[in-house]
Scaffold this motif. Sequence first.
Motif, PDB file in Angstrom:
ATOM      1  N   ASP A  89      31.066 -15.583  -3.958  1.00 15.22           N
ATOM      2  CA  ASP A  89      30.480 -14.752  -5.007  1.00 15.22           C
ATOM      3  C   ASP A  89      30.464 -13.286  -4.571  1.00 15.22           C
ATOM      4  OD1 ASP A  89      30.060 -16.989  -6.505  1.00 15.22           O
ATOM      5  OD2 ASP A  89      27.969 -17.241  -5.902  1.00 15.22           O
ATOM      6  N   GLY A  90      30.820 -12.402  -5.503  1.00 15.89           N
ATOM      7  CA  GLY A  90      30.852 -10.979  -5.184  1.00 15.89           C
ATOM      8  C   GLY A  90      32.119 -10.548  -4.490  1.00 15.89           C
ATOM      9  N   ASP A  91      33.095 -11.430  -4.380  1.00 16.74           N
ATOM     10  CA  ASP A  91      34.379 -11.117  -3.745  1.00 16.74           C
ATOM     11  C   ASP A  91      34.196 -10.589  -2.325  1.00 16.74           C
ATOM     12  OD1 ASP A  91      35.475 -11.822  -6.152  1.00 16.74           O
ATOM     13  OD2 ASP A  91      35.701  -9.772  -6.867  1.00 16.74           O
ATOM     14  N   ALA A  92      33.161 -11.132  -1.635  1.00 12.89           N
ATOM     15  CA  ALA A  92      32.882 -10.658  -0.284  1.00 12.89           C
ATOM     16  C   ALA A  92      33.630 -11.444   0.778  1.00 12.89           C
ATOM     17  CB  ALA A  92      31.384 -10.730  -0.005  1.00 12.89           C
ATOM     18  N   THR A 130      33.485 -13.848   5.893  1.00 10.51           N
ATOM     19  CA  THR A 130      32.978 -12.677   5.162  1.00 10.51           C
ATOM     20  C   THR A 130      33.508 -11.382   5.772  1.00 10.51           C
ATOM     21  OG1 THR A 130      30.986 -12.663   6.533  1.00 10.51           O
ATOM     22  CG2 THR A 130      30.881 -13.876   4.460  1.00 10.51           C
ATOM     23  N   THR A 137      40.397 -10.244  -6.966  1.00  8.06           N
ATOM     24  CA  THR A 137      40.535 -11.431  -7.806  1.00  8.06           C
ATOM     25  C   THR A 137      41.163 -11.069  -9.145  1.00  8.06           C
ATOM     26  OG1 THR A 137      38.271 -11.092  -8.573  1.00  8.06           O
ATOM     27  CG2 THR A 137      38.601 -12.574  -6.722  1.00  8.06           C
ATOM     28  N   GLU A 181      37.777  -7.995   2.001  1.00  7.93           N
ATOM     29  CA  GLU A 181      37.897  -7.435   0.654  1.00  7.93           C
ATOM     30  C   GLU A 181      38.891  -8.286  -0.136  1.00  7.93           C
ATOM     31  OE1 GLU A 181      38.842  -3.350   0.613  1.00  7.93           O
ATOM     32  OE2 GLU A 181      37.091  -2.744   1.799  1.00  7.93           O
ATOM     33  N   GLU A 200      32.359 -20.107   5.883  1.00  6.68           N
ATOM     34  CA  GLU A 200      32.413 -18.864   5.115  1.00  6.68           C
ATOM     35  C   GLU A 200      32.997 -17.753   5.974  1.00  6.68           C
ATOM     36  OE1 GLU A 200      28.574 -17.820   3.690  1.00  6.68           O
ATOM     37  OE2 GLU A 200      28.499 -19.388   2.154  1.00  6.68           O
TER      38      GLU A 200
END
Length: 564
Positions: free
Chosen positions: A491-494, A558, A564, A561, A556
């Motif tokens: 979520d948030g393209d992180a 993180t 999407t 960048e 995950e």
Amino acid sequence: MILDSPTAANAYLLGYVLLFGAAAAACFASVPRARAIGHEGTRKGLVALLLTSGCWSVAHLGFLLAPTVTLKLVFYHVGLLVGLSTVGPWLYFCSAYTGRSLHKSVPIRRAAVGVFIAISLVKLTNPLHHRYYRAEVLLTPFPHLSIVSQELHWLAMGLAYSLSIVGYFMLFELFRQVGHDTTPLLGLVGLTGLPIVLDALAIVSPTVLNITYEPLGVAAFAVGVLFVFVEDFQTVQLTGEQDDPVIVLGDDGRVRDFNVNAGELFPALEAGDTVESADPGLGSFLDGAENDDVLELDTEAGRRYYRLGVRSFTTDGSRLGRSVTLTDVTEREEYRRELERQNERLEQFAGMVSHDLRNPLNVAQGRIAFLREQGDDEHLAATARALDRMEVLIEDVLALARQGQSIAERERVTLSAAAADAWDVVDSGPSTLTVESDGTVLADGTRFQQLLENLFRNAVEHGSASPDSQARQDAVEHGGDGVEIRLGVLDGDAGFFVADDGIGIPVADREAVLESGFSTSSDGTGLGLSIVTEIVAAHGWEIRVTSSDAGGAHFEITGVEVET
């Protein structure tokens, strides 16, 4: 002294008109040149100073030439207001030129406007209190309106000169900071002091008009700053606006100026000389160097590294010079070079492993294969499995040595495409892969695929409920239940994640699984996820292990960048 004839009186008046007219013309004619200055704050301040100074002189012309006393007083009041307003541009110029931010401060601006309004009201209400000036008509040296300043005038002038001195202090501080000759600045300051001499003469001599002569000094200073700025002030600004060593070169390649730090770094530097004569090594480096090149110097403090920054500037609209900034990057450069040495050692180690271990391993595997053809001996089978494990261990060690090296170049990599390529080389059996959400990342394509391969392989091999690897492999080969693996964007393209519905990783082991040598199976190398960690670190990303919604492992990554 009364002049003998109207002609003589007119000639005397004409002299004053020409004096103030020349001051106004010089200011207005200099504005286009001032607008060509590259530094925004300096440009705005100097243009405003030239315009207000020119208007001040024009107001004096109106005062001298107006036919009636009333009209003369109107021009005089205009001159009072415009003259006071020159202090603002002057301080604005000094603040911007010396690299300060005072001219940008909202509270200071509001205070300046408040002071200007208060003093302006005192001046404009003079007909009511006569505490600022008194006017009287005199006949010498020709008929004119004489202005006798009162106590409020001197208070206002004292404040204006005090503020002007603050500006001079800023300039002198910058000149001294960069070790520059302050003589040109002292000469300009002297110009602003000349009107005081004329003011004093007006008190004791009837041949000098009792009017304000400050417009002449301010105009001379403003025009002088502009022309000295091109040859002198600009180099001081370039060398003084930062703490790094700065050398200013003219279009002929000779040194025009340098700051104190540059003088300490290169003691032989002299204005007017070539760089080569001061330091041959620096001269040869600058000849073919580009921005961000690194200069290596042996100094009294040891070996230092400086990153080169070159900026061009115009000196008079046609001649070009350049400022050379040397930023100390010793710590970063030493770290980079140490990484290169480590990478070289890793390459040597990888070559040794590949040559010195793989060759005899291949020989042993070949001999065992030959012996097994002669008879099925369980000892030979066990030996073959041990050798196969050694080969896997060698492959993982080589991968670990190479994947931790720094990333030189990156490319746009699509998650789905990289996942498909990685999935093709993983012995997945009945396990499945689903790309829930796709995106593009900047990464080393080969290493990124290796990262996904190891995460997928870890899920397939360790996601089963059976703790024994051979049992898991047998289940896979005979069509047993596999795991469902999911890949998607966080979520948030992180960043992105890889999750499965297997048995998961206990909370106590979630940090340890990312370290070298940790494995939950007896025949695991413990390097698969360690390689993932090295690839993540080499990209500057971070990895975290949690539990998936289905109870399995959830990785995950993180700091990425993702588009999407």
